[in-house]
Design a protein around this motif. Structure first.
Motif, short mmCIF file in Angstrom:
data_model
loop_
_atom_site.label_atom_id
_atom_site.label_comp_id
_atom_site.label_asym_id
_atom_site.label_seq_id
_atom_site.Cartn_x
_atom_site.Cartn_y
_atom_site.Cartn_z
N GLN A 13 0.73 -1.29 0.10
CA GLN A 13 0.03 -0.02 -0.06
C GLN A 13 0.91 1.29 0.09
OE1 GLN A 13 -3.35 -0.20 -0.27
NE2 GLN A 13 -3.02 -2.14 -0.84
N ASN A 14 1.52 1.53 -1.15
CA ASN A 14 2.12 2.64 -1.35
C ASN A 14 1.83 3.56 -2.70
OD1 ASN A 14 4.22 4.65 -2.10
ND2 ASN A 14 5.36 3.79 -0.45
N GLY A 15 0.96 4.50 -2.80
CA GLY A 15 0.54 4.95 -3.98
C GLY A 15 1.50 5.51 -4.76
N ARG A 16 2.43 6.26 -4.27
CA ARG A 16 3.65 6.54 -4.56
C ARG A 16 4.54 5.79 -5.56
NH1 ARG A 16 7.63 9.47 -1.57
NH2 ARG A 16 8.31 10.14 -3.70
N LYS A 17 4.76 4.47 -5.14
CA LYS A 17 5.40 3.60 -5.57
C LYS A 17 4.46 2.81 -6.91
CE LYS A 17 8.48 2.22 -2.14
NZ LYS A 17 9.23 1.38 -0.91
N ILE A 18 3.28 2.69 -6.53
CA ILE A 18 2.25 2.09 -7.75
C ILE A 18 2.26 3.18 -8.69
CG2 ILE A 18 -0.22 1.87 -8.13
CD1 ILE A 18 -0.36 0.61 -5.14
N ARG A 19 2.08 4.43 -8.70
CA ARG A 19 2.43 5.35 -9.66
C ARG A 19 3.60 5.46 -10.42
NH1 ARG A 19 -2.70 8.21 -9.93
NH2 ARG A 19 -4.04 7.49 -8.24
N SER A 20 4.58 5.14 -9.38
CA SER A 20 5.81 5.40 -10.30
C SER A 20 6.08 4.08 -11.31
CB SER A 20 6.92 5.37 -9.12
OG SER A 20 7.42 3.99 -8.51
N VAL A 21 5.40 3.02 -11.12
CA VAL A 21 5.60 1.85 -11.87
C VAL A 21 5.12 2.28 -13.31
CG1 VAL A 21 4.79 -0.26 -12.49
CG2 VAL A 21 5.56 0.12 -10.28
N LEU A 22 3.94 2.95 -13.19
CA LEU A 22 3.16 3.56 -14.36
C LEU A 22 4.36 4.49 -15.20
CD1 LEU A 22 1.17 4.35 -16.55
CD2 LEU A 22 0.14 6.05 -14.89
N GLN A 23 4.87 5.59 -14.37
CA GLN A 23 5.71 6.47 -14.92
C GLN A 23 6.99 5.62 -15.35
OE1 GLN A 23 5.90 9.74 -15.73
NE2 GLN A 23 7.89 9.25 -16.50
N ASN A 24 7.50 4.55 -15.06
CA ASN A 24 8.66 3.95 -15.38
C ASN A 24 8.26 3.13 -16.64
OD1 ASN A 24 10.18 5.06 -13.42
ND2 ASN A 24 10.12 3.00 -11.88
N ALA A 25 6.94 2.51 -16.93
CA ALA A 25 6.37 2.11 -17.85
C ALA A 25 6.60 2.82 -19.09
CB ALA A 25 5.24 1.37 -17.74
N LYS A 26 5.78 4.15 -18.67
CA LYS A 26 6.09 5.19 -19.69
C LYS A 26 7.70 5.41 -20.41
CE LYS A 26 1.58 7.20 -18.74
NZ LYS A 26 0.98 8.37 -17.97
N ALA A 27 8.41 5.58 -19.30
CA ALA A 27 9.83 5.93 -19.64
C ALA A 27 10.45 4.85 -20.40
CB ALA A 27 10.65 6.42 -18.35
N ALA A 28 10.17 3.49 -20.15
CA ALA A 28 10.74 2.45 -20.68
C ALA A 28 10.36 2.48 -22.12
CB ALA A 28 10.32 1.18 -19.98
N VAL A 29 8.97 2.99 -22.53
CA VAL A 29 8.45 2.73 -23.77
C VAL A 29 9.10 3.98 -24.75
CG1 VAL A 29 6.35 3.53 -25.30
CG2 VAL A 29 6.24 1.74 -23.20
N GLN A 30 9.71 4.91 -23.99
CA GLN A 30 10.39 6.13 -24.37
C GLN A 30 11.77 5.72 -24.82
OE1 GLN A 30 8.94 8.88 -25.86
NE2 GLN A 30 7.15 7.78 -25.35
#
Length: 162
Positions: free
Chosen positions: A80-97
């Motif tokens: 239960q860590n919203g910042r880390k959960i949301r960072s997975v989304l950000q990291n996925a976007k960065a990985a695609v880039q």
């Protein structure tokens, strides 16, 4: 998957040469959640991570929207860590880039493979990787966890007694 725990999966995979993009993202996701806690706690959640994070397919994760994130955050089996959960989304976007500069995320990590003279300096290489990743928009990617990720993916050799 159910017959083997997440910790056992991680332990068996750790240190083997990983070239698969989704497995590289799995290592990155564990690294994100590992920050501030035991690797065993993060690794124990691999079955949950696979379920909520599209089996670590970062192209799919990059398409997640707010309702997807809220569903993950409300999953009682998740850390239960919203910042880390949301960072997975950000990291996925960065990985695609990273594409087309690199074939995929694994290829990106392998681009940091040191030559033999640098092999033992995991902390220095981890710092270089973390700095580059932050510049590219990745989150929760500190030098220590990135050094360990490179060891986990078999890019850097394990230290004796490590």
């Amino acid at each position: 998957m159910d017959q083997i725990s997440g910790v056992q999966q991680y332990h068996q995979l750790f240190g083997t040469k990983v070239y698969d993009a989704d497995t590289a993202f799995e290592f990155l996701t564990i690294a994100v959640f590992q920050a501030g806690m035991s690797w065993k706690v993060a690794a124990s959640k691999i079955p949950v991570f696979k379920q909520v994070f599209a089996n670590f397919d970062y192209h799919k994760i990059a398409m997640f929207d707010e309702p997807d994130l809220e569903a993950i955050e409300s999953n009682s089996n998740m850390i239960q860590n919203g910042r880390k959960i949301r960072s997975v989304l950000q990291n996925a976007k960065a990985a695609v880039q990273l594409e087309p500069e690199f074939n995929n995320l694994a290829d990106y990590f392998w681009s940091f493979k040191p030559d033999k003279s640098e092999e033992g300096d995991r902390d220095t290489i981890g710092a270089v990787v973390a700095k580059d990743m932050k510049k590219r928009g990745f989150e929760f990617v500190g030098p220590t966890t990135m050094g360990l990720l490179l060891v986990g993916m078999g890019i850097i050799e394990r230290r004796p007694n490590a």
